[in-house]
Design an enzyme around this catalytic site. Structure first.
Site, PDB file in Angstrom:
ATOM      1  N   LEU A 247       1.289 -53.131 -13.732  1.00 55.05           N
ATOM      2  CA  LEU A 247       1.268 -52.104 -14.769  1.00 55.05           C
ATOM      3  C   LEU A 247       2.578 -51.326 -14.767  1.00 55.05           C
ATOM      4  O   LEU A 247       3.089 -50.960 -15.839  1.00 55.05           O
ATOM      5  CB  LEU A 247       0.093 -51.148 -14.546  1.00 55.05           C
ATOM      6  N   TYR A 248       3.120 -51.081 -13.592  1.00 53.27           N
ATOM      7  CA  TYR A 248       4.418 -50.404 -13.511  1.00 53.27           C
ATOM      8  C   TYR A 248       5.461 -51.167 -14.327  1.00 53.27           C
ATOM      9  O   TYR A 248       6.184 -50.589 -15.144  1.00 53.27           O
ATOM     10  CB  TYR A 248       4.865 -50.297 -12.056  1.00 53.27           C
TER      11      TYR A 248
END
Length: 439
Positions: A247-248
């Site tokens: 997700l980062y």
């Protein structure tokens, strides 16, 4: 008993009417007097209510002001003083920049802010000093910045009013946007924080920049994580970045698309920098080299991940001083934004660069170097890499940055870790052969 006639009828005609009228007038007078009194009381109550609401509004505003830790004439003077360039007149490097640095009390932000100030540029920092990792380390960096004449505002990049106020007080020429929710694995615990900081915060900052007059040039931190599952090495800026592994990484990729949009619509000059595993003094405690150092000194085991088929993980470790050179080179070569009043007047530069060391090192080799400089043997626990968003290797192609920024990394991992260990032992109060520290 005889009732007299005069007792039944008054001797003077109209007497009953007069008395009755007088009685009615007295009643009306009392009524109006009572109404007037009630009206005055009502006015009094309204006045008291208005005063209370005004006082409550003042208290609420004051509370927000105190909580926000910004605003006021003294605060504005501090901002202007910190933002003022200090290069000597007639300097070959020019008059100097006025730079707003977000995430200024972070690892990269601190080093860049000090480097800018040392060469005579004006710097104002913004940082919310959140608790993702030890806030005391961030406060120590903030104190270090203050000793170099850099004022850091404690605030959030999602606070549009704060950003608008900063641009109202100072016509910043550049923005170095380094504030972000970092870390790959933490996204599995707190995904909302990544959207809040890396997407919503970025948009809030871009909105402030596009409305500013003049519009600043923007340099911001993307990440090598955008290369995701790409298996073509070394990673080039022309490679695909549509397969994020975390997700980062996805929020950083979204940031690249969002910044491109603001460049296209509003004429903002934007440069994105894809950092490759930055390390060094004043680093982040959540990074492997940092936590390895702590655990080795404390005699605790360290977890070393291994990829598929027992292949060692490798990273393109990049020393902080080399990253700082890339950041400053990007600021120096950033073209001007072309918008005014939120409207684009012409095309503006949009650039993306890799900033790495272009010499990947395996994690076991990293551990060996730390053991050498710490003079302590690590207790290693080798396990297979979990599916938590990490990738097996990173390797930067830096030819574009070398060509356009003059970027040339000079610090290898052995030298860089030696400097980090020296700082770590000093900062946390370790002495050789002792497991006690203030950590």
């Amino acid at each position: 008993m005889r009732v007299l006639e005069e007792d039944l009828f008054p001797s003077t005609p109209g007497k009953v009417k007069i008395e009755r009228a007088g009685s009615m007038n007295r009643q009306l007078h009392r009524c109006f007097a009572s109404t007037s009194t009630m009206f005055l009381w009502a006015l009094f109550l309204i006045a008291m209510t208005a005063s209370y609401l005004s006082f409550k509004s003042f208290v609420d505003t004051s509370s927000k002001y105190i909580a926000a830790s910004w605003g006021g004439l003294h605060w504005e003077r501090q901002i202007r003083a910190s933002a003022a360039p200090r290069r000597p007149p007639g300097s070959a490097a020019g008059a100097g920049m006025s730079v707003l640095v977000t995430g200024a009390s972070g690892f990269v932000g601190t080093h860049c802010s000090i480097a800018l100030r040392k060469r005579g540029d004006g710097v104002v920092g913004v940082d919310n000093l959140n608790a993702y990792y030890d806030p005391s380390l961030k406060k120590a960096r903030k104190a270090l910045l203050a000793s170099h004449g850099v004022f850091v505002v404690e605030g959030d990049i999602n606070d549009g009013h704060l950003l608008a106020k900063l641009f109202d007080v100072v016509p910043f020429t550049h923005v170095l946007h380094l504030a972000a929710q970092a870390g790959v694995r933490y996204a599995m615990e707190n995904p909302a924080s990544y959207v809040h900081s890396n997407i919503a915060g970025l948009v809030t900052l871009l909105e402030a920049c596009k409305d500013a007059d003049p519009q600043p040039a923007i340099v911001w931190a993307s990440s090598s994580s955008v290369y995701g599952l790409n298996d073509k090495v070394p990673f080039s800026e022309r490679d695909r970045t549509d397969q994020p592994a975390s997700l980062y990484a996805a929020t950083k990729k979204a940031g690249e698309e969002i910044t491109h949009t603001y460049n296209h619509i509003y004429g903002l000059s934007i440069t994105g920098l894809r950092f490759f595993t930055v390390y060094g003094p004043w680093g982040r405690p959540d990074m492997a080299y940092f936590s390895f150092t702590r655990n080795i000194l404390q005699g605790k085991p360290i977890t070393v991940y291994r990829g598929r088929d027992h292949v060692d993980l490798a990273r393109d470790f990049t020393y902080i001083d080399d990253i700082v050179k890339g950041c400053l080179g990007s600021l120096d070569t950033a073209g001007k934004s072309t918008g005014t009043g939120g409207k684009k007047r012409g095309p503006a530069p949009y650039r993306i660069f890799n900033l790495g060391n272009t010499s990947p090192v395996t994690v076991p080799n990293l551990v060996s170097i730390l053991e050498k400089h710490l003079r302590v043997k690590a207790k290693k626990h080798v396990v297979e890499m979990p599916g938590n968003g990490d990738v097996p290797f990173t390797h930067a192609n830096i030819s574009l940055a070398r060509e356009q920024l003059g970027y040339k990394p000079t610090t290898n991992l052995d030298v860089g870790l030696k400097k980090f260990v020296k700082w770590y032992l000093s900062y946390y109060g370790y002495t050789r052969g002792s497991k006690n520290s203030r950590q």
